[in-house]
Motif scaffolding. Structure first.
Motif, PDB file in Angstrom:
ATOM      1  N   ARG A 141       0.827  -1.211   0.000  1.00 50.31           N
ATOM      2  CA  ARG A 141       0.000   0.000   0.000  1.00 50.31           C
ATOM      3  C   ARG A 141       0.866   1.268   0.000  1.00 50.31           C
ATOM      4  O   ARG A 141       0.573   2.223  -0.728  1.00 50.31           O
ATOM      5  CB  ARG A 141      -0.953   0.013   1.188  1.00 50.31           C
ATOM      6  N   SER A 163       2.452   1.578  -3.509  1.00 50.94           N
ATOM      7  CA  SER A 163       1.439   1.858  -4.534  1.00 50.94           C
ATOM      8  C   SER A 163       0.886   3.277  -4.383  1.00 50.94           C
ATOM      9  O   SER A 163       0.621   3.947  -5.385  1.00 50.94           O
ATOM     10  CB  SER A 163       0.312   0.823  -4.497  1.00 50.94           C
ATOM     11  N   MET A 201      -1.067   4.479  -7.694  1.00 53.62           N
ATOM     12  CA  MET A 201      -1.733   3.349  -8.341  1.00 53.62           C
ATOM     13  C   MET A 201      -2.354   2.478  -7.266  1.00 53.62           C
ATOM     14  O   MET A 201      -2.139   2.700  -6.081  1.00 53.62           O
ATOM     15  CB  MET A 201      -0.731   2.549  -9.180  1.00 53.62           C
ATOM     16  N   THR A 202      -3.084   1.470  -7.666  1.00 56.58           N
ATOM     17  CA  THR A 202      -3.702   0.574  -6.695  1.00 56.58           C
ATOM     18  C   THR A 202      -2.705  -0.486  -6.238  1.00 56.58           C
ATOM     19  O   THR A 202      -1.796  -0.853  -6.991  1.00 56.58           O
ATOM     20  CB  THR A 202      -4.941  -0.130  -7.284  1.00 56.58           C
ATOM     21  N   PRO A 203      -2.884  -1.000  -5.024  1.00 64.73           N
ATOM     22  CA  PRO A 203      -2.027  -2.101  -4.582  1.00 64.73           C
ATOM     23  C   PRO A 203      -2.119  -3.312  -5.508  1.00 64.73           C
ATOM     24  O   PRO A 203      -1.121  -4.003  -5.734  1.00 64.73           O
ATOM     25  CB  PRO A 203      -2.557  -2.430  -3.182  1.00 64.73           C
ATOM     26  N   SER A 228      -2.505  -3.325  -8.746  1.00 64.17           N
ATOM     27  CA  SER A 228      -1.668  -3.096  -9.931  1.00 64.17           C
ATOM     28  C   SER A 228      -0.203  -3.340  -9.619  1.00 64.17           C
ATOM     29  O   SER A 228       0.517  -3.979 -10.394  1.00 64.17           O
ATOM     30  CB  SER A 228      -1.861  -1.671 -10.449  1.00 64.17           C
ATOM     31  N   LEU A 229       0.246  -2.863  -8.469  1.00 69.04           N
ATOM     32  CA  LEU A 229       1.635  -3.093  -8.067  1.00 69.04           C
ATOM     33  C   LEU A 229       1.880  -4.580  -7.849  1.00 69.04           C
ATOM     34  O   LEU A 229       2.928  -5.103  -8.221  1.00 69.04           O
ATOM     35  CB  LEU A 229       1.974  -2.302  -6.800  1.00 69.04           C
ATOM     36  N   SER A 230       0.918  -5.265  -7.293  1.00 64.37           N
ATOM     37  CA  SER A 230       1.035  -6.707  -7.087  1.00 64.37           C
ATOM     38  C   SER A 230       1.215  -7.439  -8.415  1.00 64.37           C
ATOM     39  O   SER A 230       2.017  -8.365  -8.514  1.00 64.37           O
ATOM     40  CB  SER A 230      -0.200  -7.239  -6.352  1.00 64.37           C
TER      41      SER A 230
END
Length: 80
Positions: free
Chosen positions: A33, A36, A41-43, A45-47
């Motif tokens: 979090r 990101s 960006m959203t978590p 998307s980073l994942s």
């Protein structure tokens, strides 16, 4: 974009694909979090980046490199 920036993008993408970027984030004690949010960006998307499902665009890869302190082998050698 200069050659050094392109090398950093390549290094970040390599580290993401191998799982090293996630390991780096965890070693810095940064949550998904936190990173990101810094990347706007959203978590999720980073994942997907960290799992190798998606590659970041060059600008986003450079921003991630800055956050995680990722440098190229060339820049590490110059610093030594």
């Amino acid at each position: 974009m200069d050659i050094e920036a392109l090398k950093r993008v390549s290094e970040v993408r390599r580290m993401l694909a191998s799982g090293q970027a996630r390991e780096r984030r965890l070693s810095l004690r940064m949550s998904l979090r936190e990173v990101s949010t810094a990347l706007e960006m959203t978590p999720g998307s980073l994942s997907r980046w960290e799992s190798g499902q998606v590659q970041p665009r060059a600008g986003a890869a450079l921003k991630l490199a800055d956050i995680l302190g990722i440098r190229t082998a060339d820049s590490r050698e110059k610093a030594a």
